[in-house]
Design a protein around this motif. Sequence first.
Motif, PDB file in Angstrom:
ATOM      1  N   THR A   1       0.832  -1.201   0.000  1.00  0.00           N
ATOM      2  CA  THR A   1       0.000   0.000   0.000  1.00  0.00           C
ATOM      3  C   THR A   1       0.868   1.253   0.000  1.00  0.00           C
ATOM      4  O   THR A   1       1.891   1.309   0.691  1.00  0.00           O
ATOM      5  CB  THR A   1      -0.904   0.024   1.253  1.00  0.00           C
ATOM      6  N   ALA A   2       0.459   2.249  -0.778  1.00  0.00           N
ATOM      7  CA  ALA A   2       1.106   3.568  -0.755  1.00  0.00           C
ATOM      8  C   ALA A   2       0.051   4.601  -0.418  1.00  0.00           C
ATOM      9  O   ALA A   2      -1.114   4.465  -0.800  1.00  0.00           O
ATOM     10  CB  ALA A   2       1.739   3.878  -2.111  1.00  0.00           C
ATOM     11  N   MET A   3       0.444   5.653   0.324  1.00  0.00           N
ATOM     12  CA  MET A   3      -0.512   6.665   0.750  1.00  0.00           C
ATOM     13  C   MET A   3       0.064   8.058   0.530  1.00  0.00           C
ATOM     14  O   MET A   3       1.225   8.327   0.836  1.00  0.00           O
ATOM     15  CB  MET A   3      -0.865   6.468   2.227  1.00  0.00           C
ATOM     16  N   VAL A   4      -0.765   8.926  -0.037  1.00  0.00           N
ATOM     17  CA  VAL A   4      -0.409  10.330  -0.238  1.00  0.00           C
ATOM     18  C   VAL A   4      -1.306  11.157   0.668  1.00  0.00           C
ATOM     19  O   VAL A   4      -2.534  11.027   0.627  1.00  0.00           O
ATOM     20  CB  VAL A   4      -0.606  10.752  -1.706  1.00  0.00           C
ATOM     21  N   TYR A   5      -0.688  12.029   1.469  1.00  0.00           N
ATOM     22  CA  TYR A   5      -1.425  12.773   2.478  1.00  0.00           C
ATOM     23  C   TYR A   5      -1.829  14.159   1.973  1.00  0.00           C
ATOM     24  O   TYR A   5      -1.282  14.679   1.002  1.00  0.00           O
ATOM     25  CB  TYR A   5      -0.591  12.925   3.749  1.00  0.00           C
ATOM     26  N   GLN A   6      -2.795  14.751   2.679  1.00  0.00           N
ATOM     27  CA  GLN A   6      -3.238  16.110   2.369  1.00  0.00           C
ATOM     28  C   GLN A   6      -2.066  17.083   2.454  1.00  0.00           C
ATOM     29  O   GLN A   6      -1.876  17.939   1.595  1.00  0.00           O
ATOM     30  CB  GLN A   6      -4.346  16.531   3.336  1.00  0.00           C
ATOM     31  N   GLN A   7      -1.280  16.965   3.512  1.00  0.00           N
ATOM     32  CA  GLN A   7      -0.067  17.771   3.651  1.00  0.00           C
ATOM     33  C   GLN A   7       1.075  16.970   3.055  1.00  0.00           C
ATOM     34  O   GLN A   7       1.502  15.971   3.624  1.00  0.00           O
ATOM     35  CB  GLN A   7       0.209  18.080   5.128  1.00  0.00           C
ATOM     36  N   PHE A   8       1.527  17.373   1.867  1.00  0.00           N
ATOM     37  CA  PHE A   8       2.532  16.576   1.167  1.00  0.00           C
ATOM     38  C   PHE A   8       3.776  16.390   2.034  1.00  0.00           C
ATOM     39  O   PHE A   8       4.195  17.280   2.770  1.00  0.00           O
ATOM     40  CB  PHE A   8       2.898  17.202  -0.176  1.00  0.00           C
ATOM     41  N   ILE A   9       4.350  15.198   1.923  1.00  0.00           N
ATOM     42  CA  ILE A   9       5.522  14.846   2.721  1.00  0.00           C
ATOM     43  C   ILE A   9       6.655  14.462   1.783  1.00  0.00           C
ATOM     44  O   ILE A   9       6.561  13.491   1.024  1.00  0.00           O
ATOM     45  CB  ILE A   9       5.209  13.669   3.668  1.00  0.00           C
ATOM     46  N   ASN A  10       7.726  15.258   1.803  1.00  0.00           N
ATOM     47  CA  ASN A  10       8.929  14.960   1.036  1.00  0.00           C
ATOM     48  C   ASN A  10      10.142  15.096   1.954  1.00  0.00           C
ATOM     49  O   ASN A  10      10.082  15.760   2.994  1.00  0.00           O
ATOM     50  CB  ASN A  10       9.070  15.921  -0.156  1.00  0.00           C
ATOM     51  N   TYR A  11      11.235  14.479   1.551  1.00  0.00           N
ATOM     52  CA  TYR A  11      12.471  14.575   2.323  1.00  0.00           C
ATOM     53  C   TYR A  11      13.216  15.838   1.868  1.00  0.00           C
ATOM     54  O   TYR A  11      13.696  15.897   0.725  1.00  0.00           O
ATOM     55  CB  TYR A  11      13.335  13.336   2.097  1.00  0.00           C
ATOM     56  N   PRO A  12      13.327  16.866   2.729  1.00  0.00           N
ATOM     57  CA  PRO A  12      13.876  18.161   2.286  1.00  0.00           C
ATOM     58  C   PRO A  12      15.341  18.096   1.865  1.00  0.00           C
ATOM     59  O   PRO A  12      15.796  18.917   1.063  1.00  0.00           O
ATOM     60  CB  PRO A  12      13.691  19.058   3.514  1.00  0.00           C
TER      61      PRO A  12
END
Length: 367
Positions: A76-87
Motif C-alpha cells: 500500500t502507498a498513501m499520499v497525504y493532504q499535507q505533502f511529505i517529502n524529504y527536504p
Amino acid sequence: MKLSATDLCLSVDGVDHLKNVTATFLPGRLHTVIGRTMAGKTTLLRVLAGLQGVDSGSLTREGADFLKTPVWRRDTAMVYQQFINYPHLNVFDNVAFPLRRAGLSRGEIQRRVRQSLASVGLAGFERRKPSQLSGGQQQRVAVARAVARGTGILLLDEPLANLDYKLREQLRDEFKTLFSDQGDTVVIYTTTEPAEAMMLGDVVLVMHEGQILQTGTPQEVFERPATTTVASIINDPPMNIFAGRIEGGQVTVAGFQATHVSAHLADLSDGAYQFGLRATDVSLASAGVEGEVTFVEISGSETFVHVAVGDTPFVVQIEGIHDIALGDLVKLRLRPDRLFAFDQKGTLVRPPSSDLISHDLASVEGR
C-alpha cells in the motif's frame, strides 16, 4: 485484487469514527470517497493502510484477512493532504527512496522514477530540492513516489486540499488521466469537493459521520441521491431542502403558492414531504414568493444569494456579479420539474427526470 470491508466499526471516547462501513474496492477503478470534514474519510484510509485498528468488522483482500496483515506487507502507498517529502533529498532521490529500500536494481529504479515523474509533469526536475518547487510541484513529487512503487493499493487523502483553486483544477485534470491508467491497482481518493468527486471517480462513496450512505457511479449518486444528507453533500452549494405538501394535484412548498404537480410527482400520495432543489433551479424573478437577502457570496463569475423565506433558507446561484445587498427583499421562482421528493425521514421517493439533470452533471464535472 479487490479489497472488501464489512461492518468496520471504530469508536474513540464514545464517538463513532467508523460505523458499520461496508464497501468493495475494485482494481483498475478510481474510487472517490466524498464527505464533509470529520466524516471519517481519513480514518477509513488509515485502517486500509494498517495505521489504525478497528473495534470490529472485517477487511479482506481476495479472501485473506487484511486486518492481520502487517503494514509492511500490505502493498500500500498513501499520499497525504499535507505533502511529505524529504527536504535534504532532490526530486529523483525522493521518488527513488522506497524503491531503494525495496532492493530494486539501479536500472529499474531509473526507469520507474523517470516514468513516474513524466506522468506527473515533472520530467527535468530530477535534481531540484523540494524547497525549489512550488506547492503543487511538491505534491506531484509525493504522488510520483507513490505511483513509482507500483503498489496494489494507492490511497490519496485529499491531496489537493491545501492548494489554490486554479492549481487544484489543473492537477485534478492531470490526476484523472494518471489514475485511470493504474492497471490492477485499487485507487481510493478522498475529497470534500463534489466537482472533484464527480470528475475523478468511477465509483463515488458518500460518507457522513463515519457511515457510507451511498455508493454508485457519479451519475447514479448525482441523479438519485438516496437521502437529503447525500443530496446536500454531493451538491455545491448544498441542495436546498425544505418542507412541503402534495394535496389534490397541487404542491405547496416553503410558503410558495400551490401549483400543479409536475409530471414526475403526479402519482405520489397526498401528504407531507421534504423537497430538494439545486441552487441553479431557484431564480430571482419579478413575481414569486418574497424573501430577505441574508448573505451574498461572489465566487468567480457566479453569485450565491442566500435568502430567508420565513424560517426557510434558500441559496440561489446566478451567473455574473449582481448588485444585491443584505436586507434586500427579493422574489424567488422555483422550477417544479426539478424538485426532488423525499419522505419525512429524508429518504428519496422521486427524483426529477434523468434527462433533465444529466446536463447538470456535465456542468458539475466541467467546473
